[in-house]
Design a protein around this motif. Structure first.
Motif, PDB file in Angstrom:
ATOM      1  N   LEU A  49      13.956   2.606 -17.629  1.00 30.19           N
ATOM      2  CA  LEU A  49      12.847   1.519 -17.744  1.00 30.19           C
ATOM      3  C   LEU A  49      13.289   0.193 -18.278  1.00 30.19           C
ATOM      4  CD1 LEU A  49       9.913   3.464 -19.417  1.00 30.19           C
ATOM      5  CD2 LEU A  49      10.277   2.838 -17.009  1.00 30.19           C
ATOM      6  N   LEU A  50      14.472   0.325 -19.157  1.00 30.05           N
ATOM      7  CA  LEU A  50      15.105  -0.972 -19.390  1.00 30.05           C
ATOM      8  C   LEU A  50      15.731  -1.672 -18.226  1.00 30.05           C
ATOM      9  CD1 LEU A  50      16.185  -0.224 -23.141  1.00 30.05           C
ATOM     10  CD2 LEU A  50      14.294  -1.903 -22.304  1.00 30.05           C
ATOM     11  N   VAL A 106       8.101   9.535  -7.968  1.00 23.53           N
ATOM     12  CA  VAL A 106       7.814  10.157  -6.730  1.00 23.53           C
ATOM     13  C   VAL A 106       9.293  10.612  -6.230  1.00 23.53           C
ATOM     14  CG1 VAL A 106       6.991  10.108  -4.522  1.00 23.53           C
ATOM     15  CG2 VAL A 106       5.742   9.444  -6.481  1.00 23.53           C
ATOM     16  N   SER A 107      10.289   9.723  -6.209  1.00 24.56           N
ATOM     17  CA  SER A 107      11.534  10.034  -5.714  1.00 24.56           C
ATOM     18  C   SER A 107      12.158  10.960  -6.417  1.00 24.56           C
ATOM     19  CB  SER A 107      12.252   8.543  -5.490  1.00 24.56           C
ATOM     20  OG  SER A 107      12.825   8.427  -6.831  1.00 24.56           O
ATOM     21  N   ILE A 113       6.579  -0.003  -8.920  1.00 27.20           N
ATOM     22  CA  ILE A 113       8.052   0.487  -9.158  1.00 27.20           C
ATOM     23  C   ILE A 113       8.499   1.629  -9.925  1.00 27.20           C
ATOM     24  CG2 ILE A 113      10.311  -0.381  -9.878  1.00 27.20           C
ATOM     25  CD1 ILE A 113       9.589  -3.245  -8.855  1.00 27.20           C
ATOM     26  N   PRO A 114       7.912   1.602 -11.108  1.00 23.11           N
ATOM     27  CA  PRO A 114       8.001   3.243 -11.931  1.00 23.11           C
ATOM     28  C   PRO A 114       7.643   4.349 -11.157  1.00 23.11           C
ATOM     29  CG  PRO A 114       7.499   1.469 -13.408  1.00 23.11           C
ATOM     30  CD  PRO A 114       7.301   0.961 -12.029  1.00 23.11           C
ATOM     31  N   GLN A 166      14.366  -6.113 -12.126  1.00 19.46           N
ATOM     32  CA  GLN A 166      13.858  -5.593 -10.675  1.00 19.46           C
ATOM     33  C   GLN A 166      12.058  -6.107 -10.791  1.00 19.46           C
ATOM     34  OE1 GLN A 166      13.884  -2.015  -9.043  1.00 19.46           O
ATOM     35  NE2 GLN A 166      13.586  -2.680  -6.978  1.00 19.46           N
ATOM     36  N   ILE A 167      11.540  -5.576 -11.808  1.00 21.70           N
ATOM     37  CA  ILE A 167      10.043  -5.832 -11.999  1.00 21.70           C
ATOM     38  C   ILE A 167       9.832  -7.122 -12.313  1.00 21.70           C
ATOM     39  CG2 ILE A 167       8.201  -5.300 -13.183  1.00 21.70           C
ATOM     40  CD1 ILE A 167       9.155  -2.387 -13.698  1.00 21.70           C
TER      41      ILE A 167
END
Length: 140
Positions: free
Chosen positions: A104-105, A94-95, A88-89, A110-111
């Motif tokens: 990140l928080l 990449v996007s 996910i990160p 979602q993670i």
């Protein structure tokens, strides 16, 4: 910022992980390219991001498979969770997103949801695989 962040887990990637971890010999090593391309076309990510990340994931899972061929459910869940935690990160980087502490928080739910969803996905995949094998026995 929280209202623009996705909460939905990357289901395609989780299903991909589930099939690869449940049935290691079913997919060849190069399958990350076409499946990643399909994911890129429908996820809105820049084309090539999932191709790269899914291919790297396939190579890493192949290395884990050769090192630990006797895995169990807990090790598979840990492996999938670690892959999701990195995916996910990495997909965000990449996007074009700039990772910050706040970002990140914001992606932590979602993670966490993605990692907790893996056992359910693995169960569905196991049933689908059992169905696939039972159909193959009836036909052959």
């Amino acid at each position: 910022m929280a209202d623009i962040m996705p909460m939905a887990p990357p289901l395609g990637f989780i299903i991909f992980l589930g099939w690869r971890l449940m049935r290691p010999g079913l997919m060849p090593l190069w399958v990350g390219v076409p499946l990643g391309a399909f994911d890129d076309l429908f996820s809105g990510q820049p084309f090539g991001s999932a191709i790269f990340l899914w291919s790297v994931t396939m190579i890493a899972l192949e290395l884990i498979e050769t090192r630990f061929p006797w895995r169990g459910f807990w090790q598979d869940w840990f492996t999938a969770g670690f892959a999701i935690l990195l995916y996910i990160p990495a997909a965000m980087i990449v996007s074009g997103a700039t990772l910050s502490v706040e970002l990140l928080l914001v992606i932590l739910p979602q993670i966490a949801l993605s990692i907790m969803l893996y056992p359910l996905i693995a169960r569905v995949i196991a049933r689908a695989d059992r169905f696939r094998l039972s159909r193959a026995r009836r036909i052959g």
